[in-house]
Design a protein around this motif. Structure first.
Motif, PDB file in Angstrom:
ATOM      1  N   LEU A  26       0.824  -1.213   0.000  1.00  0.00           N
ATOM      2  CA  LEU A  26       0.000   0.000   0.000  1.00  0.00           C
ATOM      3  C   LEU A  26       0.858   1.262   0.000  1.00  0.00           C
ATOM      4  O   LEU A  26       0.642   2.180  -0.777  1.00  0.00           O
ATOM      5  CB  LEU A  26      -0.917   0.011   1.226  1.00  0.00           C
ATOM      6  N   LEU A  27       1.850   1.283   0.877  1.00  0.00           N
ATOM      7  CA  LEU A  27       2.690   2.470   0.988  1.00  0.00           C
ATOM      8  C   LEU A  27       3.541   2.683  -0.262  1.00  0.00           C
ATOM      9  O   LEU A  27       3.778   3.824  -0.674  1.00  0.00           O
ATOM     10  CB  LEU A  27       3.580   2.362   2.229  1.00  0.00           C
ATOM     11  N   ASN A  28       3.988   1.595  -0.878  1.00  0.00           N
ATOM     12  CA  ASN A  28       4.762   1.715  -2.116  1.00  0.00           C
ATOM     13  C   ASN A  28       3.932   2.353  -3.224  1.00  0.00           C
ATOM     14  O   ASN A  28       4.427   3.185  -3.997  1.00  0.00           O
ATOM     15  CB  ASN A  28       5.268   0.341  -2.571  1.00  0.00           C
ATOM     16  N   VAL A  29       2.662   1.946  -3.303  1.00  0.00           N
ATOM     17  CA  VAL A  29       1.773   2.505  -4.325  1.00  0.00           C
ATOM     18  C   VAL A  29       1.530   3.988  -4.072  1.00  0.00           C
ATOM     19  O   VAL A  29       1.604   4.816  -4.989  1.00  0.00           O
ATOM     20  CB  VAL A  29       0.439   1.733  -4.366  1.00  0.00           C
ATOM     21  N   VAL A  30       1.230   4.340  -2.828  1.00  0.00           N
ATOM     22  CA  VAL A  30       0.966   5.740  -2.491  1.00  0.00           C
ATOM     23  C   VAL A  30       2.211   6.594  -2.734  1.00  0.00           C
ATOM     24  O   VAL A  30       2.111   7.743  -3.199  1.00  0.00           O
ATOM     25  CB  VAL A  30       0.480   5.857  -1.030  1.00  0.00           C
ATOM     26  N   ASP A  31       3.393   6.048  -2.443  1.00  0.00           N
ATOM     27  CA  ASP A  31       4.639   6.775  -2.692  1.00  0.00           C
ATOM     28  C   ASP A  31       4.803   7.139  -4.165  1.00  0.00           C
ATOM     29  O   ASP A  31       5.419   8.153  -4.499  1.00  0.00           O
ATOM     30  CB  ASP A  31       5.847   5.932  -2.254  1.00  0.00           C
ATOM     31  N   LYS A  32       4.236   6.321  -5.044  1.00  0.00           N
ATOM     32  CA  LYS A  32       4.390   6.544  -6.485  1.00  0.00           C
ATOM     33  C   LYS A  32       3.385   7.543  -7.055  1.00  0.00           C
ATOM     34  O   LYS A  32       3.410   7.821  -8.256  1.00  0.00           O
ATOM     35  CB  LYS A  32       4.274   5.208  -7.224  1.00  0.00           C
ATOM     36  N   PHE A  33       2.512   8.089  -6.200  1.00  0.00           N
ATOM     37  CA  PHE A  33       1.588   9.127  -6.673  1.00  0.00           C
ATOM     38  C   PHE A  33       2.359  10.299  -7.280  1.00  0.00           C
ATOM     39  O   PHE A  33       1.872  10.969  -8.199  1.00  0.00           O
ATOM     40  CB  PHE A  33       0.724   9.644  -5.525  1.00  0.00           C
ATOM     41  N   THR A  34       3.555  10.557  -6.757  1.00  0.00           N
ATOM     42  CA  THR A  34       4.346  11.690  -7.249  1.00  0.00           C
ATOM     43  C   THR A  34       4.789  11.494  -8.700  1.00  0.00           C
ATOM     44  O   THR A  34       5.191  12.461  -9.360  1.00  0.00           O
ATOM     45  CB  THR A  34       5.591  11.904  -6.373  1.00  0.00           C
ATOM     46  N   ASN A  35       4.727  10.242  -9.179  1.00  0.00           N
ATOM     47  CA  ASN A  35       5.114   9.965 -10.565  1.00  0.00           C
ATOM     48  C   ASN A  35       3.962  10.165 -11.552  1.00  0.00           C
ATOM     49  O   ASN A  35       4.167  10.088 -12.764  1.00  0.00           O
ATOM     50  CB  ASN A  35       5.612   8.519 -10.695  1.00  0.00           C
ATOM     51  N   ILE A  36       2.762  10.385 -11.029  1.00  0.00           N
ATOM     52  CA  ILE A  36       1.573  10.450 -11.873  1.00  0.00           C
ATOM     53  C   ILE A  36       1.260  11.887 -12.271  1.00  0.00           C
ATOM     54  O   ILE A  36       1.184  12.788 -11.427  1.00  0.00           O
ATOM     55  CB  ILE A  36       0.346   9.852 -11.141  1.00  0.00           C
ATOM     56  N   LYS A  37       1.086  12.088 -13.576  1.00  0.00           N
ATOM     57  CA  LYS A  37       0.583  13.369 -14.064  1.00  0.00           C
ATOM     58  C   LYS A  37      -0.865  13.155 -14.477  1.00  0.00           C
ATOM     59  O   LYS A  37      -1.150  12.432 -15.439  1.00  0.00           O
ATOM     60  CB  LYS A  37       1.403  13.891 -15.242  1.00  0.00           C
ATOM     61  N   ALA A  38      -1.765  13.749 -13.726  1.00  0.00           N
ATOM     62  CA  ALA A  38      -3.198  13.526 -13.917  1.00  0.00           C
ATOM     63  C   ALA A  38      -3.862  14.757 -14.485  1.00  0.00           C
ATOM     64  O   ALA A  38      -3.623  15.879 -14.031  1.00  0.00           O
ATOM     65  CB  ALA A  38      -3.857  13.152 -12.591  1.00  0.00           C
ATOM     66  N   CYS A  39      -4.712  14.547 -15.483  1.00  0.00           N
ATOM     67  CA  CYS A  39      -5.550  15.618 -16.023  1.00  0.00           C
ATOM     68  C   CYS A  39      -6.960  15.429 -15.484  1.00  0.00           C
ATOM     69  O   CYS A  39      -7.574  14.375 -15.695  1.00  0.00           O
ATOM     70  CB  CYS A  39      -5.554  15.585 -17.543  1.00  0.00           C
TER      71      CYS A  39
END
Length: 353
Positions: A26-39
């Motif tokens: 769970l924490l690994n996935v949430v940490d990767k939010f910074t890699n997402i560019k969302a429109c």
């Protein structure tokens, strides 16, 4: 468990075991939010709260008389979804349509305080959506909606689709946050869906229907749909079927890969298309057994589950993170953006307890 603030959360241990979910995962996935560019696209709303003093019944006619004391305005609608996304760590590009009025200026000022890249398309014929709530003694006496629900012009639709077409290669996720106030007419949705599909960009949609009418099935081919049970039944004109049958009919009609059917205090029903001949269904009960304010639960669930899905492509994981976010959101008063740290701390506390 009870966290340090006395908030009562209940962890769905059986669900976690069924889907082999760990705290580290769970924490690994949430940490990767910074890699997402969302429109994020949709209807922005200004939520106005007018604190008032109730004076009593008018002597001239059977009307309640109030005295307005002060007014507070907040960003709502798809705007708060964008703010949730930014606070959770994502790189957010937000597009909406506003009027040429003082509320457009308020929106510009508020977004300048964030890291969100906002593109505001002006329409002088449409006022910025404003919802005023007259309140006294912490109770809402009256809601007044100042808005036009007709679709935006073809000219504006073309401008929006051209921007998306030009920038689509930069995006990892498209989120439609639809409040059915005209910013996302069907012709525009179809164009944007076609562009995202051709470029293999995941799409998530939510279409709210409370005082207004909506049809979530008009968002065809989504990776994830997040309607309430009421919205699903209205869209399908179906008041009789059970929840699983309802979710499957919604999935088929909308050609969605995954359905999160929100059931208010009962949690969420999850329905997935596994392959051509098989579907999967599960359920997560409500995390928060003692909510303080239900405002914003759907908004935080939408963006948290969308970001998780974009990061992991795991529907069951996305539903869990979305449910945690919703449970955390309703533990406080007001629809204020949920932070990355709050979400991580809640995940860690849940596993420890």
């Amino acid at each position: 468990y009870f966290d340090e603030n006395g908030l009562h959360f209940k962890t769905p241990k059986d669900y976690i075991l069924r889907h082999n979910i760990t705290e580290e995962g769970l924490l690994n996935v949430v940490d990767k939010f910074t890699n997402i560019k969302a429109c994020i696209l949709g209807d922005i709303i200004i939520d106005e709260y007018i604190d008032s003093e109730a004076l009593g019944m008018s002597q001239e006619d059977p009307t309640i008389a109030i005295k307005p004391l002060n007014s507070r305005k907040f960003i709502g609608g798809a705007g708060i979804v964008a703010m949730h996304g930014e606070k959770l760590g994502a790189n957010v590009n937000f597009m909406t349509v506003t009027g040429e009025d003082e509320h457009q200026e308020l929106i510009q000022r508020e977004f300048k305080k964030t890291k969100i890249t906002s593109t505001l398309f002006s329409d002088r014929l449409r006022p910025t959506n404003l919802k005023s709530r007259y309140r006294a003694r912490n109770k809402t006496l009256l809601r007044v909606s100042h808005l036009h629900q007709h679709s935006i012009s073809l000219e504006l639709q073309n401008k929006i689709s051209e921007v998306i077409k030009r920038k689509i290669s930069e995006y990892d996720l498209i989120v439609f946050s639809d409040f059915n106030y005209g910013s996302l007419p069907q012709t525009l949705v179809n164009k944007l869906t076609e562009i995202a599909t051709k470029n293999s960009v995941p799409m998530v949609a939510d279409s709210q229907s409370s005082s207004q009418n909506g049809d979530v099935t008009r968002f065809v081919g989504m990776d994830l749909l997040t309607p309430t049970e009421h919205e699903a039944r209205v869209s399908l004109h179906n008041q009789d079927d059970g929840l699983v049958t309802l979710a499957e009919k919604l999935r088929v009609k909308s050609a969605a890969k995954n359905i999160m059917l929100k059931l208010a205090e009962e949690g969420v029903l999850l329905h997935q298309n596994i392959d051509r001949l098989k579907t999967g269904t599960d359920r997560i009960r409500s995390f928060n057994l003692n909510p303080a304010d239900e405002a914003g639960a759907g908004d935080s669930m939408l963006i948290a589950s969308a970001l998780t899905y974009a990061t992991s492509k795991n529907f069951w994981l996305a539903a869990l993170v979305g449910s945690i976010a919703a449970g955390l959101q309703i533990s406080r008063i007001g629809n204020s953006p949920l932070s990355f740290k709050e979400l991580c701390d809640t995940i860690e506390n849940a596993q420890e307890n």
